[in-house]
Design a protein around this motif. Structure first.
Motif, PDB file in Angstrom:
ATOM      1  N   ALA A 181       0.839  -1.203   0.000  1.00 35.85           N
ATOM      2  CA  ALA A 181       0.000   0.000   0.000  1.00 35.85           C
ATOM      3  C   ALA A 181       0.873   1.253   0.000  1.00 35.85           C
ATOM      4  CB  ALA A 181      -0.936  -0.002   1.207  1.00 35.85           C
ATOM      5  N   GLY A 182       1.933   1.241   0.785  1.00 39.49           N
ATOM      6  CA  GLY A 182       2.857   2.376   0.818  1.00 39.49           C
ATOM      7  C   GLY A 182       3.536   2.598  -0.526  1.00 39.49           C
ATOM      8  N   ASP A 237       1.037   4.176  -2.762  1.00 43.00           N
ATOM      9  CA  ASP A 237       0.891   5.585  -2.395  1.00 43.00           C
ATOM     10  C   ASP A 237       2.009   6.415  -3.030  1.00 43.00           C
ATOM     11  OD1 ASP A 237      -1.317   4.977  -0.808  1.00 43.00           O
ATOM     12  OD2 ASP A 237      -0.209   5.088   1.088  1.00 43.00           O
ATOM     13  N   GLU A 262       1.551   6.743  -6.760  1.00 39.48           N
ATOM     14  CA  GLU A 262       0.524   7.751  -7.037  1.00 39.48           C
ATOM     15  C   GLU A 262       1.101   9.166  -6.901  1.00 39.48           C
ATOM     16  OE1 GLU A 262      -4.132   7.897  -6.178  1.00 39.48           O
ATOM     17  OE2 GLU A 262      -2.917   7.869  -4.327  1.00 39.48           O
TER      18      GLU A 262
END
Length: 172
Positions: A18-19, A22, A25
């Motif tokens: 997830a990091g 992130d 993105e």
């Protein structure tokens, strides 16, 4: 993200991925919507499917997607036989090029920074666009690799096949 134990370092893979998404993105790379949830006492990463779209008639419609394995005509065992420039050339052949070179380069840099050695053929995909050409899918399965070695290789060559897979910013 990491816990130190008697046996070494244990990584919370869901939180680490997830990091990474992130950070992708933040670097301007399209990524799927995501959420971290606890399920049965374990952390899981939930990703919104990007190969599905809302449809009036039945609620959901599939969006045609092919992996780079298909787009390149490669085989699973072709480890290290293709490079990121081959992905770009596939986009030139079957896809909408707008920004594809920039987007692929951003993926190279992020994979180098994360030491994502899992950047194989099935982790790069193309989605059919309304004009009958393909777009790069959002980035997915971007995971860091912990290793003691100071040198590391990505699955794909950083340019054309044969130019090298060394995961360094200089090579990128």
């Amino acid at each position: 993200l990491a816990k130190f134990s008697k046996g070494g370092v244990r990584i919370n893979n869901a939180a680490a991925e997830a990091g990474c998404l992130d950070l992708c993105e933040m670097a301007g790379i399209p990524v799927p919507e995501r959420a971290i949830e606890m399920v049965a006492g374990k952390t899981v990463l939930l990703l919104r499917r990007f190969d599905r779209e809302a449809a009036e008639e039945d609620g959901v419609r599939r969006r045609h997607m092919i992996s780079s394995l298909t787009a390149l005509g490669a085989h699973e065992s072709d480890t290290g036989m293709s490079g990121y420039s081959d992905l770009y050339n596939a986009m030139r052949r079957i896809g909408n090029e707008h920004g594809a070179g920039r987007d692929i380069y951003r993926r190279i840099v992020m994979n180098v920074l994360f030491v994502n050695t899992d950047d194989h053929y099935r982790n790069h995909a193309f989605l059919l666009a309304p004009n009958g050409r393909y777009d790069l899918s959002p980035a997915y399965d971007v995971t860091p690799t912990l290793q003691a070695s100071t040198s590391r290789n990505l699955f794909l060559h950083l340019g054309e096949a044969g130019c090298g897979r060394g995961a360094t910013l200089e090579a990128a």
